[in-house]
Design an enzyme around this catalytic site. Sequence first.
Site, PDB file in Angstrom:
ATOM      1  N   HIS A   1     -33.324   7.855  -6.809  1.00  0.00           N
ATOM      2  CA  HIS A   1     -32.291   7.499  -5.824  1.00  0.00           C
ATOM      3  C   HIS A   1     -32.530   8.267  -4.520  1.00  0.00           C
ATOM      4  CE1 HIS A   1     -27.880   6.178  -5.191  1.00  0.00           C
ATOM      5  NE2 HIS A   1     -28.337   6.611  -4.040  1.00  0.00           N
TER       6      HIS A   1
ATOM      7  N   GLY B   1     -23.134   1.050   0.377  1.00  0.00           N
ATOM      8  CA  GLY B   1     -22.109   0.836   1.397  1.00  0.00           C
ATOM      9  C   GLY B   1     -20.729   1.251   0.934  1.00  0.00           C
TER      10      GLY B   1
ATOM     11  N   GLU C   1     -18.270   6.426  -6.857  1.00  0.00           N
ATOM     12  CA  GLU C   1     -18.577   7.548  -5.979  1.00  0.00           C
ATOM     13  C   GLU C   1     -17.339   7.823  -5.116  1.00  0.00           C
ATOM     14  OE1 GLU C   1     -21.588   6.670  -3.086  1.00  0.00           O
ATOM     15  OE2 GLU C   1     -21.967   8.770  -2.591  1.00  0.00           O
TER      16      GLU C   1
ATOM     17  N   ASP D   1     -30.688  11.372  -3.006  1.00  0.00           N
ATOM     18  CA  ASP D   1     -29.915  10.476  -2.136  1.00  0.00           C
ATOM     19  C   ASP D   1     -30.513  10.449  -0.722  1.00  0.00           C
ATOM     20  OD1 ASP D   1     -28.015   8.561  -1.804  1.00  0.00           O
ATOM     21  OD2 ASP D   1     -26.314   9.912  -1.528  1.00  0.00           O
TER      22      ASP D   1
HETATM   23 ZN   LIG Z   1     -27.224   6.325  -2.264  1.00  0.00          ZN
END
Ligand SMILES: [Zn+2]
Length: 360
Positions: free
Chosen positions: A19, A179, A209, A287
């Site tokens: 990720h 998003g 999240e 991330d």
């Molecule tokens: Zn992400």
Amino acid sequence: MISDDQRALVKALPKVDLHRHLEGSIRLSTLVEVARKHHIPLPSYDVETLRPNVQMTANDPRNLDRFLGKFSLLRNFYRSPDIVRRITREVVEDAAADRVRYLELRFTPYALASRMHFPMADTVGWVADAAREAAAECGIQVGLIVSINRHEPLEVALEAMQAALRHRERGVLGLDLAGREAGFPARPFGPVFLSARREGLGITIHAGEWQGPENVRDAIENLYTDRIGHGVRVVEDSQTVALARERGTIFEVCPTSNVQTGAVRELAHHPILDLSYLNLGYTINTDDPAISNIELSDEYLLVMDVFGFTPGMLRQAILRAASASFLPPGDRAALVESLRMEMDALGVLEDGFPATESGL
Ligand SMILES: [Zn+2]
């Protein structure tokens, strides 16, 4: 406290990142150079002065708007194919320098295309070519994931998905929904993801999240997902935990990002050990390394320091990530085996974590 020996061992570990966003991984020095060359207005052309505009700092409030705000400046930068190729190449080089052996790099064709009205499929081709070349040069494997934003129109998602399918032979392995979770349900994207799945792409969905476990359930039941981006709030609902366990859903945890976005209030409250106790498959990822000013080694060190992870537990997370990659089965098995051999050679053996074996 982390010792020098532990730091050296973590640095030496062969790593897997499932990720990582291309757009969140751009070197600050490259931003400045590109801005100068293309006369792109910037608040500053000095890396240190620019830093707070594109990177989370100690003074930033931990919330989604502040985190996403760091990306807003970036959409101005994608002015030419060469820029897209360059940032891709550098992201692969940076991952390789941190001994990432397998990087599943995701990117948002709409973000790369919109400023100059490039066809999205072209941007996918530029990323694919640059990633393949850099991977070969750096001795790293790279798989690509096309990312769609849920707060952008459905037509964009359809075009991005079709662009992804056209580049399957060139390294695109999966489709991602990212998003704003709040106010933008995933459900309308169900048919897009079903088509992608039927065509053989791996599916990963950002969920749980910034919103609750109901979004994790939605991603599993209605978007046919193999993996969940973050998903840290799954622990709030035992039925969703049971569903994820039954389906073998893999969670892509990104500890620093989860704190910086406010998904968890502070690192000590991060549920990574809960995921382990609950027998959910989790992986450790970055991330947005540039936005967060980290590399994957930092995330491994963080979980060692804060949660007492042992090298054996890191080994398990690394092998689990390799097993959950979207590579074709033969390549996936080869990756797992090569990582196992490399970690054996480093003396990083499976010392286990009893709770993961004993169930709830
Ligand atoms: Zn992400």
